[in-house]
Design an enzyme around this catalytic site. Sequence first.
Site, PDB file in Angstrom:
ATOM      1  N   GLN A 133       0.818  -1.219   0.000  1.00 48.40           N
ATOM      2  CA  GLN A 133       0.000   0.000   0.000  1.00 48.40           C
ATOM      3  C   GLN A 133       0.855   1.275   0.000  1.00 48.40           C
ATOM      4  O   GLN A 133       0.420   2.320   0.491  1.00 48.40           O
ATOM      5  CB  GLN A 133      -0.955  -0.005   1.200  1.00 48.40           C
ATOM      6  CG  GLN A 133      -2.125  -0.945   1.028  1.00 48.40           C
ATOM      7  CD  GLN A 133      -3.011  -0.569  -0.166  1.00 48.40           C
ATOM      8  OE1 GLN A 133      -3.124   0.600  -0.548  1.00 48.40           O
ATOM      9  NE2 GLN A 133      -3.637  -1.562  -0.777  1.00 48.40           N
ATOM     10  N   SER A 134       2.042   1.209  -0.584  1.00 43.08           N
ATOM     11  CA  SER A 134       2.923   2.376  -0.622  1.00 43.08           C
ATOM     12  C   SER A 134       2.330   3.500  -1.481  1.00 43.08           C
ATOM     13  O   SER A 134       2.015   3.300  -2.654  1.00 43.08           O
ATOM     14  CB  SER A 134       4.274   1.956  -1.203  1.00 43.08           C
ATOM     15  OG  SER A 134       4.977   3.071  -1.671  1.00 43.08           O
ATOM     16  N   ASN A 135       2.218   4.682  -0.880  1.00 46.42           N
ATOM     17  CA  ASN A 135       1.810   5.866  -1.655  1.00 46.42           C
ATOM     18  C   ASN A 135       2.928   6.318  -2.572  1.00 46.42           C
ATOM     19  O   ASN A 135       2.688   6.889  -3.637  1.00 46.42           O
ATOM     20  CB  ASN A 135       1.461   7.019  -0.715  1.00 46.42           C
ATOM     21  CG  ASN A 135       0.338   6.664   0.217  1.00 46.42           C
ATOM     22  OD1 ASN A 135      -0.779   6.452  -0.231  1.00 46.42           O
ATOM     23  ND2 ASN A 135       0.633   6.560   1.504  1.00 46.42           N
TER      24      ASN A 135
ATOM     25  N   GLN B 164       5.119   4.432  -4.216  1.00 42.79           N
ATOM     26  CA  GLN B 164       5.108   3.653  -5.466  1.00 42.79           C
ATOM     27  C   GLN B 164       3.993   4.128  -6.387  1.00 42.79           C
ATOM     28  O   GLN B 164       4.182   4.233  -7.593  1.00 42.79           O
ATOM     29  CB  GLN B 164       4.857   2.182  -5.171  1.00 42.79           C
ATOM     30  CG  GLN B 164       5.923   1.518  -4.374  1.00 42.79           C
ATOM     31  CD  GLN B 164       5.887   0.019  -4.595  1.00 42.79           C
ATOM     32  OE1 GLN B 164       6.707  -0.513  -5.314  1.00 42.79           O
ATOM     33  NE2 GLN B 164       4.963  -0.644  -3.994  1.00 42.79           N
TER      34      GLN B 164
END
Length: 344
Positions: free
Chosen positions: A82-84, A86
């Site tokens: 859930q990386s913003n 990336q």
Amino acid sequence: MSLELLLSRLERFPTVGLCDLPTPLRPLKNLSQHLGGPMIWEKREDVTGQGMGGNKLRKLDRVLHRAVQDGADTLVSGGVVQSNSQRQVAAAAAILGLDCHLAVYHGRVTPPTAQYNTSGNALLNHLYGATLHPKTWTGDRNGPVQALAQELLAEGKRPFVVPYGVSDALGAVGYSSAIAEIAAQSAQNGFTPTSVVHCTGSGATQAGLAMGAQSALPDCKIVGIDIDAEPERVKGDVIEYAIGGAALLGIPFDASQIEVIAGHAGPAYGIPNDATIHALQIAGRFEALTLDPVYSAKGMAGLIALIRTGHWKNDDNVIFLNTGGTPSLFAYADALSILPFSRS
Ligand SMILES: Cc1ncc(COP(=O)(O)O)c(C=O)c1O
């Protein structure tokens, strides 16, 4: 040093035009009244540009100028599911007409919901056309990204590596433009902020704010709320990127002023606790301020705790930097509906 000098030094680092700036600064009158503390303002870094915005776009705007200059055809980066960060790299690649390959780390966060692997940022990465490479989290943030870049190079691609969290010295330079905006916008509104409070993790957001503030807003403290549950590592990274960024810009920087506050990261990175959920709820209830359970709500929980301990006077002006992250809210939906709303 002054705002004008910071702005003139920033001009030496061109952007690729990813951002719609300046982002708004709005007063949070209802929340300020509810908390009974200083006047709180929101700097809306959740609306920096396309791809659902966020703090990373401001860094990428300058970092990716190098990618374009180098003739890269592919962006390579890494992060958790859930990386913003990336997601914003994937968005930038789509806008710039580049391919995007992402090392997606599984195992750092135990999926808290059934939607975690498919909703929110994970869904957007697919929609923005990124190729996802599942990797097992080992604690090494950039090693698997470098290895992926080497594989792509061997296949004949021209990869450009975006570091984890878009955090390096140039990322810090990119982020210092936010403090230049804050200096101008707060002056227009007739105040000097006492503090800027925000959540801090990979470090270049705080690095850019801190080194920029020492030039453009010397009476304003930058308060980073650790969300990684690694405050010493975070502080070290902030200092490293701020020293590097200040050297690039040719401005002074005093590392003794870096402040990273522990105690609001919840049980672990990526897992909210009651204070995180309370912050999400009251920000929504009083201001329609949409936070996320991994980053900005932990920052807000830190701000609320500082207000409750009387950290500021009632006539102080404190800016909450909303770094974005809204998409991950939807990946945590089932984990967030469990607590009833509480005003206190
Ligand atoms: C929404 C959000 N806020 C804050 C941060 C922290 O910024 P930095 O990594 O520059 O410390 C991140 C980083 O991933 C983020 O995604």
